[in-house]
Design an enzyme around this catalytic site. Structure first.
Site, PDB file in Angstrom:
ATOM      1  N   THR A 107     -10.124   1.198 -18.369  1.00 28.33           N
ATOM      2  CA  THR A 107      -9.850   0.724 -17.014  1.00 28.33           C
ATOM      3  C   THR A 107     -11.010   1.074 -16.087  1.00 28.33           C
ATOM      4  O   THR A 107     -11.916   1.828 -16.451  1.00 28.33           O
ATOM      5  CB  THR A 107      -8.567   1.362 -16.430  1.00 28.33           C
ATOM      6  OG1 THR A 107      -8.777   2.779 -16.283  1.00 28.33           O
ATOM      7  CG2 THR A 107      -7.365   1.119 -17.332  1.00 28.33           C
TER       8      THR A 107
ATOM      9  N   LYS B 125      -0.583  14.854 -11.106  1.00 29.38           N
ATOM     10  CA  LYS B 125       0.273  14.307 -12.157  1.00 29.38           C
ATOM     11  C   LYS B 125       1.291  15.340 -12.635  1.00 29.38           C
ATOM     12  O   LYS B 125       2.402  14.982 -13.042  1.00 29.38           O
ATOM     13  CB  LYS B 125      -0.584  13.805 -13.319  1.00 29.38           C
ATOM     14  CG  LYS B 125      -1.430  12.582 -12.968  1.00 29.38           C
ATOM     15  CD  LYS B 125      -0.582  11.390 -12.529  1.00 29.38           C
ATOM     16  CE  LYS B 125      -1.390  10.135 -12.324  1.00 29.38           C
ATOM     17  NZ  LYS B 125      -0.572   8.978 -11.906  1.00 29.38           N
TER      18      LYS B 125
ATOM     19  N   ASN C  79       3.116   2.697 -10.727  1.00 23.25           N
ATOM     20  CA  ASN C  79       1.855   2.711 -11.465  1.00 23.25           C
ATOM     21  C   ASN C  79       0.649   3.017 -10.577  1.00 23.25           C
ATOM     22  O   ASN C  79      -0.344   3.557 -11.055  1.00 23.25           O
ATOM     23  CB  ASN C  79       1.653   1.360 -12.154  1.00 23.25           C
ATOM     24  CG  ASN C  79       0.257   1.192 -12.712  1.00 23.25           C
ATOM     25  OD1 ASN C  79      -0.112   1.797 -13.712  1.00 23.25           O
ATOM     26  ND2 ASN C  79      -0.559   0.375 -12.039  1.00 23.25           N
TER      27      ASN C  79
ATOM     28  N   TYR D 195      -6.606  15.552  -9.538  1.00 23.84           N
ATOM     29  CA  TYR D 195      -5.879  14.569 -10.347  1.00 23.84           C
ATOM     30  C   TYR D 195      -4.825  15.225 -11.242  1.00 23.84           C
ATOM     31  O   TYR D 195      -3.643  14.858 -11.202  1.00 23.84           O
ATOM     32  CB  TYR D 195      -6.856  13.766 -11.197  1.00 23.84           C
ATOM     33  CG  TYR D 195      -6.188  12.735 -12.077  1.00 23.84           C
ATOM     34  CD1 TYR D 195      -5.738  11.538 -11.541  1.00 23.84           C
ATOM     35  CD2 TYR D 195      -5.993  12.970 -13.437  1.00 23.84           C
ATOM     36  CE1 TYR D 195      -5.111  10.582 -12.342  1.00 23.84           C
ATOM     37  CE2 TYR D 195      -5.375  12.029 -14.241  1.00 23.84           C
ATOM     38  CZ  TYR D 195      -4.935  10.834 -13.690  1.00 23.84           C
ATOM     39  OH  TYR D 195      -4.304   9.915 -14.483  1.00 23.84           O
TER      40      TYR D 195
ATOM     41  N   ASP E  11       0.880  -1.172   0.000  1.00 19.52           N
ATOM     42  CA  ASP E  11       0.000   0.000   0.000  1.00 19.52           C
ATOM     43  C   ASP E  11       0.910   1.213   0.000  1.00 19.52           C
ATOM     44  O   ASP E  11       1.602   1.478   0.993  1.00 19.52           O
ATOM     45  CB  ASP E  11      -0.898  -0.013   1.235  1.00 19.52           C
ATOM     46  CG  ASP E  11      -1.851   1.178   1.299  1.00 19.52           C
ATOM     47  OD1 ASP E  11      -1.640   2.158   0.560  1.00 19.52           O
ATOM     48  OD2 ASP E  11      -2.795   1.136   2.108  1.00 19.52           O
TER      49      ASP E  11
END
Length: 255
Positions: free
Chosen positions: A213, A182, A92, A178, A65
């Site tokens: 996904t 990134k 990832n 998000y 984790d």
């Protein structure tokens, strides 16, 4: 990056029990690597590793984790005890913050109304988790003659692309969680690359593209295997490969 059969390249992929991470793990196993499948859920990790082994690959589940310091340190300790080093790290594991909705279409990520707890949670996984895992694995990566670190990013990380009012992201909702996470990962990629260049450790970021996904409720048009291709390419760079770069399958991306 070729070795004798009894001295396989050892690769750790975080968040590898499904999606892009699993597809990357499967491909690396086909290439003859020993693949360590990092997963928060031990049962799912074991199932993914078993599937890779059933297909003829060498795979092992690693409980990991990225937001839990003890879990990260335990994973590093186990890898050291069982494998002695690490040659490839693919960071990832990541979250969108908005469940099964694309973060660039999610109303709960609009900057003026975003919940700060969501922003903190996204950064905890997508940024701080990468630092935690990378730093824990660095002593093992330094034992490799050709270590590679791949940070899985997104086209949404590009300030150039997302900042263009007439560009491909103009019609999408702004994201305060998000996309900035990134972009921060891009900055981290450069800084790690700068630090580790002297150790001949290549560190790059990759945008897999719009992949089918769970994170986008399976609306992506690329298969996980197609999305994983860029990860695998950067994980298998030769000694003259780039470092401190941001790439898609079509080539370099603007920061």
């Amino acid at each position: 990056m070729e070795r004798e059969h009894n001295d396989r390249i050892v690769a750790l992929v975080t968040g590898a029990n499904k999606g892009i991470g699993r597809a990357a793990a499967e491909r690396l196993a086909v290439l003859g690597m020993t693949v360590l499948i990092g997963a928060r859920d031990g049962r799912r990790g074991e199932e993914a590793a078993a599937a890779v082994r059933a297909a003829g690959g060498d795979a092992h589940a690693i409980a990991l984790d990225v937001t839990d310091r003890d879990s990260v340190l335990a994973a590093a300790k186990r890898i050291e005890a069982e494998f002695g080093r690490l040659d490839v790290l693919i960071n990832n594991a990541g979250i969108t913050g908005s469940g099964q909705t694309s973060p660039m279409d999610a109303t709960d990520q609009i900057p003026s109304t975003v919940d700060l707890d969501m922003v903190r949670a996204v950064f905890e996984t997508n940024v701080f988790g990468v630092i935690a895992v990378t730093n824990a694995m660095l002593p093992l990566l330094r034992r490799s003659p050709a270590a590679r670190v791949v940070n899985v990013s997104s086209h949404a990380a590009s300030l150039t692309l997302t900042g263009d009012p007439d560009g491909p992201f103009a019609a999408l909702l702004p994201s305060a969680a998000y996309s900035p996470s990134k972009s921060a990962l891009s900055a981290l990629t450069i800084q790690y690359a700068n630090e580790l260049r002297k150790d001949r450790i290549l560190v790059n970021a990759v945008a897999p593209g719009f992949v089918d996904t769970d994170s986008n409720n399976h609306t992506g048009h690329l298969t996980p295997a197609e999305g994983a291709a860029g990860l695998v390419r950067l994980a298998t760079l030769g000694p003259d490969g780039p470092t401190g770069g941001f790439f898609s399958e079509d080539g370099p991306l603007p920061w």
